[in-house]
Design a protein around this motif. Structure first.
Motif, PDB file in Angstrom:
ATOM      1  N   PHE A 173      42.837  48.715  40.700  1.00 20.29           N
ATOM      2  CA  PHE A 173      41.728  48.399  41.525  1.00 20.29           C
ATOM      3  C   PHE A 173      40.497  48.645  40.656  1.00 20.29           C
ATOM      4  N   LEU A 174      40.459  49.863  40.257  1.00 22.19           N
ATOM      5  CA  LEU A 174      39.195  50.285  39.593  1.00 22.19           C
ATOM      6  C   LEU A 174      38.933  49.319  38.104  1.00 22.19           C
ATOM      7  N   THR A 175      40.102  48.970  37.433  1.00 20.26           N
ATOM      8  CA  THR A 175      39.856  47.900  36.228  1.00 20.26           C
ATOM      9  C   THR A 175      39.306  46.790  36.739  1.00 20.26           C
ATOM     10  N   GLN A 176      39.945  46.281  38.006  1.00 13.28           N
ATOM     11  CA  GLN A 176      39.460  45.051  38.347  1.00 13.28           C
ATOM     12  C   GLN A 176      37.942  45.073  38.638  1.00 13.28           C
ATOM     13  N   LEU A 177      37.667  46.074  39.619  1.00 14.69           N
ATOM     14  CA  LEU A 177      36.420  46.323  39.960  1.00 14.69           C
ATOM     15  C   LEU A 177      35.235  46.287  38.719  1.00 14.69           C
ATOM     16  N   ALA A 178      35.653  47.179  37.925  1.00 18.58           N
ATOM     17  CA  ALA A 178      34.898  47.230  36.558  1.00 18.58           C
ATOM     18  C   ALA A 178      34.633  45.759  35.948  1.00 18.58           C
ATOM     19  N   GLU A 179      35.577  45.088  35.786  1.00 19.19           N
ATOM     20  CA  GLU A 179      35.570  43.793  35.384  1.00 19.19           C
ATOM     21  C   GLU A 179      34.603  42.985  35.974  1.00 19.19           C
ATOM     22  N   GLU A 180      34.744  42.971  37.360  1.00 16.69           N
ATOM     23  CA  GLU A 180      33.984  41.940  38.104  1.00 16.69           C
ATOM     24  C   GLU A 180      32.475  42.439  38.283  1.00 16.69           C
ATOM     25  N   PHE A 181      32.209  43.757  38.157  1.00 18.10           N
ATOM     26  CA  PHE A 181      30.962  44.179  38.139  1.00 18.10           C
ATOM     27  C   PHE A 181      30.359  43.666  36.703  1.00 18.10           C
ATOM     28  N   SER A 182      31.101  43.852  35.693  1.00 14.69           N
ATOM     29  CA  SER A 182      30.700  43.322  34.369  1.00 14.69           C
ATOM     30  C   SER A 182      30.167  41.947  34.404  1.00 14.69           C
ATOM     31  N   THR A 213      18.095  44.772  39.625  1.00 19.43           N
ATOM     32  CA  THR A 213      18.918  43.815  38.809  1.00 19.43           C
ATOM     33  C   THR A 213      20.354  44.357  38.550  1.00 19.43           C
ATOM     34  N   ILE A 214      20.598  45.524  38.385  1.00 20.77           N
ATOM     35  CA  ILE A 214      22.117  45.859  38.252  1.00 20.77           C
ATOM     36  C   ILE A 214      22.734  46.192  39.644  1.00 20.77           C
ATOM     37  N   HIS A 215      22.009  46.745  40.564  1.00 20.11           N
ATOM     38  CA  HIS A 215      22.533  47.035  41.718  1.00 20.11           C
ATOM     39  C   HIS A 215      22.921  45.844  42.674  1.00 20.11           C
ATOM     40  N   GLN A 216      22.213  44.767  42.526  1.00 25.35           N
ATOM     41  CA  GLN A 216      22.437  43.609  43.530  1.00 25.35           C
ATOM     42  C   GLN A 216      24.063  42.977  43.168  1.00 25.35           C
ATOM     43  N   PRO A 217      24.199  42.797  41.690  1.00 27.32           N
ATOM     44  CA  PRO A 217      25.710  42.337  41.675  1.00 27.32           C
ATOM     45  C   PRO A 217      26.783  43.261  42.052  1.00 27.32           C
ATOM     46  N   LEU A 218      26.402  44.726  42.015  1.00 28.01           N
ATOM     47  CA  LEU A 218      27.578  45.598  42.720  1.00 28.01           C
ATOM     48  C   LEU A 218      27.494  45.429  44.241  1.00 28.01           C
ATOM     49  N   ILE A 219      26.307  44.924  44.883  1.00 31.08           N
ATOM     50  CA  ILE A 219      26.477  44.723  46.455  1.00 31.08           C
ATOM     51  C   ILE A 219      27.545  43.572  46.439  1.00 31.08           C
ATOM     52  N   ASP A 220      27.250  42.627  45.757  1.00 31.07           N
ATOM     53  CA  ASP A 220      28.008  41.410  46.002  1.00 31.07           C
ATOM     54  C   ASP A 220      29.436  41.176  45.610  1.00 31.07           C
ATOM     55  N   VAL A 221      29.876  42.089  44.512  1.00 30.35           N
ATOM     56  CA  VAL A 221      31.142  42.191  44.310  1.00 30.35           C
ATOM     57  C   VAL A 221      31.938  43.116  45.289  1.00 30.35           C
ATOM     58  N   LEU A 222      31.284  44.064  45.866  1.00 27.36           N
ATOM     59  CA  LEU A 222      31.754  44.932  46.944  1.00 27.36           C
ATOM     60  C   LEU A 222      31.881  44.146  47.906  1.00 27.36           C
ATOM     61  N   ALA A 223      30.890  43.415  48.579  1.00 28.52           N
ATOM     62  CA  ALA A 223      31.275  42.811  49.500  1.00 28.52           C
ATOM     63  C   ALA A 223      32.226  41.750  49.681  1.00 28.52           C
ATOM     64  N   SER A 224      32.643  41.179  48.575  1.00 28.57           N
ATOM     65  CA  SER A 224      33.918  40.410  48.237  1.00 28.57           C
ATOM     66  C   SER A 224      35.135  41.078  48.425  1.00 28.57           C
ATOM     67  N   HIS A 225      34.910  42.365  48.464  1.00 33.65           N
ATOM     68  CA  HIS A 225      36.314  43.220  48.997  1.00 33.65           C
ATOM     69  C   HIS A 225      35.894  43.924  50.298  1.00 33.65           C
TER      70      HIS A 225
END
Length: 234
Positions: free
Chosen positions: A183-192, A89-101
């Motif tokens: 980038f890291l701030t944006q990434l953490a916000e998108e992950f959250s 459940t936690i890893h799948q959203p990370l996959i989706d966000v990284l794919a958008s990048h």
């Protein structure tokens, strides 16, 4: 580490669900809760680094060019009933966000273990790990307490000179300056945001409560800053 345990206590006692993203101010090794801390398992390249011991299990993590997260979920939440599903459940959203990048990350899908497990987490393999171009870039571990669970994870962004055999996500992309800044701030916000939607709980940005700060300070003094906690043999 003390703050993460305080958040687990909040989950167990106050029915609170918390997600925390953070970085380390210097290269540091975090040992898994059950992991031995033996000299013969140390590599020359990292043996002089500071060490802490996590509450969660798994192998040691070299926290250098990476993002660390902790997620605490109370016993009342359905995810606490199935720890394996919590990883997914936690890893799948990370996959989706990284794919958008443009970063195509996927679940490993298979596990592998050796008789002598590697000291570092990124040398180990679990089916729920996230891999990029065949290399592990995220692994997570858990700890349960009174039905609540805290899950730790580390997302490897760039290769560390202390562990050059573990490639990071951005090594093939000229994003070093971005990595250091927005980038890291944006990434953490998108992950959250993505995780909030996945677990169907609203995202509220807030500081630690006074109670959590008090618990964390006490844990830091009485547990995490003591050599007996970091160096103990399991």
């Amino acid at each position: 580490m003390a703050v993460d345990e305080a958040l687990l206590e909040s989950a167990a006692e106050n029915n609170l669900c918390s997600l925390r993203w953070y970085r380390w101010d210097q290269p540091t090794i975090s040992l898994g809760y059950f992991q031995k801390n033996e000299n013969e398992e140390q590599n020359e390249s990292w043996k002089g680094l500071p060490r802490v011991r996590r509450l969660s299990g798994g192998g040691a993590i070299l926290h250098h060019h990476e993002l660390t997260y902790s997620f605490a979920v109370p016993a009342s939440h359905p995810l606490s009933k199935s720890p394996p599903d919590l990883y997914l459940t936690i890893h799948q959203p990370l996959i989706d966000v990284l794919a958008s990048h443009g970063l195509q990350v996927a679940f490993r899908g298979v596990s592998f273990k050796s008789q002598n497990e590697p000291f570092l987490c990124f040398g180990r393999g679990d089916e729920r790990d996230l891999v990029y171009e065949g290399n592990k870039v995220l692994g997570s571990a858990q700890r349960r307490r009174r039905g609540a669970i805290v899950q730790h994870g580390s997302l490897l962004l760039l290769t560390s000179e202390y562990a050059p055999h573990f490639p990071g996500l951005l090594n093939q992309v000229e994003q070093t300056s971005i990595y250091q800044a927005q980038f890291l701030t944006q990434l953490a916000e998108e992950f959250s945001q993505a995780i909030s939607q996945e677990i169907q709980l609203p995202l509220e940005s807030q500081k630690l409560t006074d109670e959590e700060i008090q618990i964390a300070r006490q844990l830091e003094t009485e547990k995490y800053s003591r050599a007996s906690w970091t160096s103990r043999q399991k």
